[in-house]
Design an enzyme around this catalytic site. Structure first.
Site, short mmCIF file in Angstrom:
data_model
loop_
_atom_site.label_atom_id
_atom_site.label_comp_id
_atom_site.label_asym_id
_atom_site.label_seq_id
_atom_site.Cartn_x
_atom_site.Cartn_y
_atom_site.Cartn_z
N HIS A 38 0.83 -1.21 0.00
CA HIS A 38 0.00 0.00 0.00
C HIS A 38 0.87 1.26 0.00
O HIS A 38 0.65 2.19 -0.79
CB HIS A 38 -0.94 0.03 1.20
N HIS A 41 1.28 5.22 -2.61
CA HIS A 41 1.66 6.61 -2.30
C HIS A 41 2.86 7.15 -3.06
O HIS A 41 2.92 8.35 -3.33
CB HIS A 41 1.97 6.74 -0.80
N GLU A 77 -5.81 9.53 0.19
CA GLU A 77 -6.17 8.11 0.20
C GLU A 77 -7.27 7.75 -0.80
O GLU A 77 -7.20 6.70 -1.44
CB GLU A 77 -6.60 7.65 1.60
N SER A 135 -4.16 1.07 -4.52
CA SER A 135 -3.56 -0.17 -4.04
C SER A 135 -4.63 -1.23 -3.74
O SER A 135 -4.30 -2.30 -3.23
CB SER A 135 -2.71 0.10 -2.79
CO CO Z 1 -2.06 5.28 2.92
#
Ligand code: CO
Ligand code: PHE
Length: 297
Positions: free
Chosen positions: A146, A151, A192, A211
């Protein structure tokens, strides 16, 4: 994805988090320094760990076209060979050359003050452990897949990279103003779970979406969730769910719009949002206000 705790300095024990948890975050905090960073022990990964990473990466990569924003698709190659869990140092060097950001290793979730301080210094904390094979489809806490895949690619984009640093500085200020809960909503609904409107249609830029095996297509293409235009004060009134796909997504026009609307001092914004919440309440996930502009798919 949430990073919260009572303390901001590592004392060798897992930070207290709120959210889903009936158990403390996993990860060995004794090996981290006062700022919660540690050294990525690349030798500890097993062949099964590398295999999990390889399969996660392959599954996500093939769904990106038409669902992820172009900036992400271009930059994801910067993560290097997808066959094994990368060495953070190698990515960090490329990232530093591109946008002066670095990635640092952490044992897992860290307290929000420590998190904000790292972002304000253009350092993105990446968890080193990887989910177990039985968590292939869903993991409660952020793992290396993730954090890296979700990110890091957009940190190669100049404007988004500047937004992330500003967010960190804003977080340190929000801590002093007791406004972290409002500011956390901004992180949640942009970093997010953000969507962006492009000439080719809606695309995802949020790491939690990018993700996720199922939410990537759901967020961009499924008729069920609400998609509303990004509005800072509306967003800060909006509660969110951490245990299911989002019921509402906020849509930005560009990273420039995101940066510019969040650049002004939030002190009066927090005050106004608090007043509105006192008068009219918070907005539950999935609720749309009368007259609100919605995106349909
Ligand atoms: Co995150
Ligand atoms: N302008 C914000 C403040 O004064 C800082 C910030 C920038 C916060 C970007 C979040 C995102 O607090």
């Amino acid at each position: 994805m949430d990073r919260h705790s009572a303390k901001g300095v590592n004392e060798g024990v897992a930070p207290v988090t709120y959210g889903t948890g009936d158990r403390p975050p996993r990860g060995n905090y004794a090996r981290a320094g006062a700022d919660y960073t540690c050294v990525q022990d690349h030798g500890q990964y097993t062949e099964a760990d590398h295999d999990t990473y390889r399969r996660l990466y392959a599954r996500q990569l093939q769904q990106l076209p038409g669902l992820a924003c172009d900036e992400f698709i271009t930059a994801v190659q910067q993560l290097g060979a997808p066959a094994r869990i990368p060495r953070f140092d190698a990515i960090s060097e490329r990232l530093f050359r591109a946008t002066r950001w670095q990635i640092v290793c952490v044992p897992g979730l860290i307290p929000e003050e420590a998190f904000f301080a790292l972002l304000a210094a253009r350092k993105f904390p990446v968890t080193d452990w990887i989910r177990k094979p039985e968590e292939f489809d869903y993991v409660v806490e952020p793992d290396v897949f993730h954090d890296l895949f979700g990110h890091v690619p957009l940190l190669f984009d100049r404007t988004f990279a500047d937004y992330m640093q500003a967010y960190g500085a804003g977080g340190l200020k929000a801590s002093r103003l007791d406004a972290c809960e409002l500011l956390a909503r901004l992180y949640w609904y942009t970093v997010e779970f953000g969507l962006i409107a492009t000439p080719k249609g809606l695309r995802a830029y949020g790491a939690g979406i990018l993700s996720s095996a199922g939410e990537l297509r759901y967020s961009v293409a499924h008729p069920e969730p609400q998609r509303v235009a990004f509005d800072l004060q509306r967003l800060m009134r909006s509660r969110y769910r951490i245990d299911t796909y989002q019921a509402t997504y906020f849509v930005i026009d560009s990273f420039r719009q995101l940066f510019d609307t969040t650049a002004p001092d939030f002190t009066p914004v927090y005050a106004r949002v608090r007043e509105t919440i006192a008068d009219s309440g918070e907005i539950e996930a999935g609720v749309v206000l009368p007259g609100e502009l919605r995106f349909t798919v």
